[in-house]
Design a protein around this motif. Structure first.
Motif, PDB file in Angstrom:
ATOM      1  N   ARG A 147       0.143  12.140  -3.240  1.00  0.00           N
ATOM      2  CA  ARG A 147      -0.080  10.650  -3.508  1.00  0.00           C
ATOM      3  C   ARG A 147      -1.590  10.150  -2.949  1.00  0.00           C
ATOM      4  O   ARG A 147      -2.361   9.575  -3.661  1.00  0.00           O
ATOM      5  CB  ARG A 147       0.843   9.720  -3.439  1.00  0.00           C
ATOM      6  N   ALA A 151      -4.609   8.909  -5.093  1.00  0.00           N
ATOM      7  CA  ALA A 151      -5.331   7.481  -5.037  1.00  0.00           C
ATOM      8  C   ALA A 151      -6.888   7.684  -4.758  1.00  0.00           C
ATOM      9  O   ALA A 151      -7.251   6.637  -4.462  1.00  0.00           O
ATOM     10  CB  ALA A 151      -4.454   6.767  -3.968  1.00  0.00           C
ATOM     11  N   ASP A 176       4.651   4.703  -1.757  1.00  0.00           N
ATOM     12  CA  ASP A 176       3.227   4.235  -2.238  1.00  0.00           C
ATOM     13  C   ASP A 176       2.750   2.986  -1.229  1.00  0.00           C
ATOM     14  O   ASP A 176       1.757   3.031  -0.879  1.00  0.00           O
ATOM     15  CB  ASP A 176       3.597   3.456  -3.498  1.00  0.00           C
TER      16      ASP A 176
END
Length: 419
Positions: A147, A151, A176
């Motif tokens: 992730r 991002a 997140d």
């Protein structure tokens, strides 16, 4: 109160030796007989006599009790599912995945055993107490790294990020938020100009995190992060670069296959059997095995290697697995050739290791891990010969000791052989 997690055992500084310890146990009368302080001490003596780990207390005059060493090794092997726990049928006997590890004859096949172990390993469990909810440490780490890349951030986890952020995440839903905190942490570090101020900020963050943890100090968080790096790298999915954990190039396809499947905790009634047998991998299915093979072939060919493979559609899963591991071993040999060619330029580092070997652990600048001087002596001499740059055989033919995928020694060469 929050708690940071860690994999394995923080007191086993070199988990790369777990295979050697497991093999020693399998050939000993202690196999299946590790109950009680006396047998724990005998296990410590076995590990020492087989040169798996040097237990200094046993060499003092008079020797001091070292039963805790045997107890900690027993716990680490049990937590990873390589031996059964005390409450199981046939306690402390070697499990199917443990036997697979003992019989592994290459680094990729060893790494796959650890990968199966860590993909099955979840906390809390019947073996390990920890606050709910159940989670998989390796899945948390894989989710964070992938992730970060999505991002637009650099896809690595630093030791400090592991210590203060990642090892406190216990739910995939919280990843997140961890990405956001990592981003803010990195941005703040870029604003600090001096090394001293950067270190002060890092320490401040870690102290702040420790202040709301359940009986875990800032120094403990550092120890946990170091331990997590060591155990995660055993799977082969990760390498360390400048105290940063990154995905190994030849494992990217398998990582993508793993994270493409939603994480579901293993049900308690099947957890132990899953742990003992090792988790199923995406590459246990033919289509995904073929995908991983083709990715490794492409990587080899991009690096100038000529690769010939059979018709993959005609191979069964077992043959595909064998081929995939062989190609991974070929890739590691490519990396070792690159490493060997760099050694003439790294003569100053080689000299620093040679000098450190003549000093105590305290004065060697941390280059030689405690108890690892014999292994590092052989390794440093090997590097010195590579630096001479006139060997006619391959670098792996000029050593009899094992190395990991970062080319560091796993242990000393077995006695009685020759190059």
């Amino acid at each position: 109160m929050e708690k940071a997690w860690y994999i394995g055992n923080t007191t086993i500084r070199n988990p790369k030796r777990l295979k050697d310890g497991l093999r020693a146990l399998s050939l000993s009368p202690l196999h299946g007989n590790l109950v009680g302080k006396e047998n724990e001490l005998e296990f410590a003596k076995l590990l020492d006599s087989e040169e798996v780990v040097r237990v200094e207390r046993l060499h003092e005059i008079p020797p001091r009790d070292a039963s805790d060493v045997g107890r900690k090794w027993r716990a680490a092997l049990m937590q990873l599912g390589f031996i059964k726990p005390a409450f199981a049928d046939r306690p402390f006997t070697i499990t199917p995945n443990g036997l697979r590890l003992i019989n592994a004859n290459s680094l990729p096949s060893e790494q796959e055993c650890f990968l199966r172990a860590l993909l099955a390993h979840q906390i809390p469990s019947q073996i390990e107490n920890f606050p709910e909810p159940k989670f998989s440490p390796i899945r948390i780490v894989l989710e964070v790294i992938t992730r970060l890349e999505k991002a637009g951030l650099e896809a690595w986890i630093s030791m400090d990020e592991m210590a203060s952020i990642v090892q406190l995440v216990r739910r995939i839903e919280d990843v997140d938020d961890a990405i956001k905190r990592i981003s803010e942490f990195r941005e703040k570090l870029t604003e600090i100009s001096t090394t001293r101020e950067r270190r002060a900020y890092i320490n401040e963050i870690r102290e702040s995190v420790a202040s709301y943890l359940d009986s875990q100090q800032a120094s403990t968080l550092k120890d946990y992060a170091d331990t997590n790096f060591r155990y995660l790298k055993l799977t082969g999915l990760f390498v360390e670069n400048g105290r940063r954990l990154i995905i190994a190039d030849h494992k990217r396809t398998i990582v993508e296959q793993i994270v493409s499947q939603p994480y579901t905790p293993i049900a308690e009634e099947v957890y132990l059997e899953t742990l003992w047998n090792g988790a199923k991998l995406p590459t246990d299915s033919a289509p995904q095995a073929i995908e991983a093979i083709e990715a490794t072939v492409h990587l080899l060919e991009r690096n100038g290697e000529i690769v010939s493979i059979p018709n993959l559609a005609e191979l069964n899963v077992a043959d595909l697995s064998h081929l995939r591991l062989q190609l991974e071993d070929d890739w590691l040999k490519v990396l070792e050739m690159h490493y060997a060619k760099r050694q003439p330029e790294e003569w100053e580092e080689i000299l620093a290791y040679l000098r450190a070997l003549t000093q105590s652990t305290r004065t060697s600048g941390g280059l030689i891990p405690q108890g690892e001087a014999p292994a590092y002596f052989e390794w440093t001499l090997w590097r010195a010969f590579l630096a001479i740059n006139s060997l006619e055989n391959k670098p792996w033919e000029a050593r009899r000791f094992r190395i990991d995928q970062e080319f560091l020694p796993v242990g000393t060469a077995p006695g009685g052989g020759q190059i």
